[in-house]
Design a protein around this motif. Sequence first.
Motif, PDB file in Angstrom:
ATOM      1  N   MET A 253       0.713  -1.130  -0.342  1.00  0.00           N
ATOM      2  CA  MET A 253       0.290  -0.244   0.390  1.00  0.00           C
ATOM      3  C   MET A 253       0.519   1.234   0.363  1.00  0.00           C
ATOM      4  O   MET A 253       0.488   2.002  -0.862  1.00  0.00           O
ATOM      5  CB  MET A 253      -0.694  -0.153   1.510  1.00  0.00           C
ATOM      6  N   HIS A 254       1.835   1.152   0.972  1.00  0.00           N
ATOM      7  CA  HIS A 254       2.976   2.543   1.005  1.00  0.00           C
ATOM      8  C   HIS A 254       4.265   1.916   0.594  1.00  0.00           C
ATOM      9  O   HIS A 254       4.840   3.131   1.065  1.00  0.00           O
ATOM     10  CB  HIS A 254       2.235   3.522   2.609  1.00  0.00           C
ATOM     11  N   HIS A 310      -4.567  -7.368   3.326  1.00  0.00           N
ATOM     12  CA  HIS A 310      -4.410  -6.890   2.838  1.00  0.00           C
ATOM     13  C   HIS A 310      -5.745  -7.612   1.734  1.00  0.00           C
ATOM     14  O   HIS A 310      -5.964  -8.984   0.982  1.00  0.00           O
ATOM     15  CB  HIS A 310      -4.284  -6.767   1.652  1.00  0.00           C
TER      16      HIS A 310
END
Length: 392
Positions: A253-254, A310
Amino acid sequence: MQKRQIKERVYWMGAVDWDSRLFDSLIPLPDGTSYNAYLVEGNEKTALLDTVDPPKAEELLAQLEGVPKLDFIIAHHAEQDHSGTIPRVLERFPEAKVVATPKAKGMLMDLLKIPEALLVTVEDGETLSLGDKTLRFLHTPWVHWPETMVTYLEEDHILFSCDFFGSHIATTDLFVTDQGRVYEAAKRYFAEIMMPFRSVIAKNLEKLAGYDIQMIAPSHGQIYDPPGWIMEAHRDWLADTPHNSVVFPFVSMHGSTRKMVDYLVAALVGHGVRVDLFNLAVTDIGKLAMALVDAATIVVGTPTVLAGPHPLAAYAAFLANALRPKARFLTIVGSYGWGGKTVETLAGMIPNLKVEVLNPVLCKGAPTATDFEALDRLAATIAQKHRDNGFK
Ligand code: FEO
């Protein structure tokens, strides 16, 4: 397209489907597909082997226009991309009998409402004479439904294999011309459709070894002539022993999980382990399935989000569990912010996999030197496990 001759009084019929991009509303078809039917004319009787997907019925019926009589329709498989046009063919040839396994008989009656009086069942190994051509029916259950069979045309040494050895490719080439392209398409097909039934299909492949098969005419894709290489490929895909490779689906995600992923890939490669890496945000699920055919180890890379993996990683785990690949080891790497149950949730999603779960590496926030050391140890462990088991 017109019917096309394969051998004397043996013809390809059917339809090339250039447009479809999804099969069963599930399986990606990057290259379309074909629905192959075949006509075998003996000097006494004539048989049509399979039909086509119902939207393509008119093409098959046009090819059958010049055929004066049809005695048998061989239904290898009740799935409707092959059986769905049988009712239309029966309207044109009401005297024809539909030949199927006992299991397929019930399914054809349920799915297509074919009258029982028109159905003839055949046992495993039974033959049907067309005069100077003989069809031998071999039951091949779970390729990939429970009712499936194939037909060996004895005089011409042709195996009509229906879905077995199939590949989804739309092309005007009747025979395989580009072996690499067909290998890839057939492997994708095997991974998505056949892999869950690997052990029973391996027995079916063994059964075929007793026949002098000089050509394989499947119901999807091109005809194999010679067929040895595709049978050998299936032997490898069906074997219990995986390759010295890791399949590594991940999502980040990051960027923290991505750093761990890239580090672990490099470490594995340093240990001589092949890695097939898939960013789940953009990947073709068919490619992931293909890599699962060979891999000895599955590594899932996922951040913790909403206290678990996720959703894309959960989907990959669900897919792997459904496809039942031969992998022996599994582990998880990824980053979390403040906690969660990522490992427990993912581990609970793979009951079908007979894998040893190796120690996961989860780090808080961005990975540190300590986390990279843990990844080094994980890579070394995976490589050692592969070596200990003799995976090549
Ligand atoms: Fe091509 Fe299982 O149907």
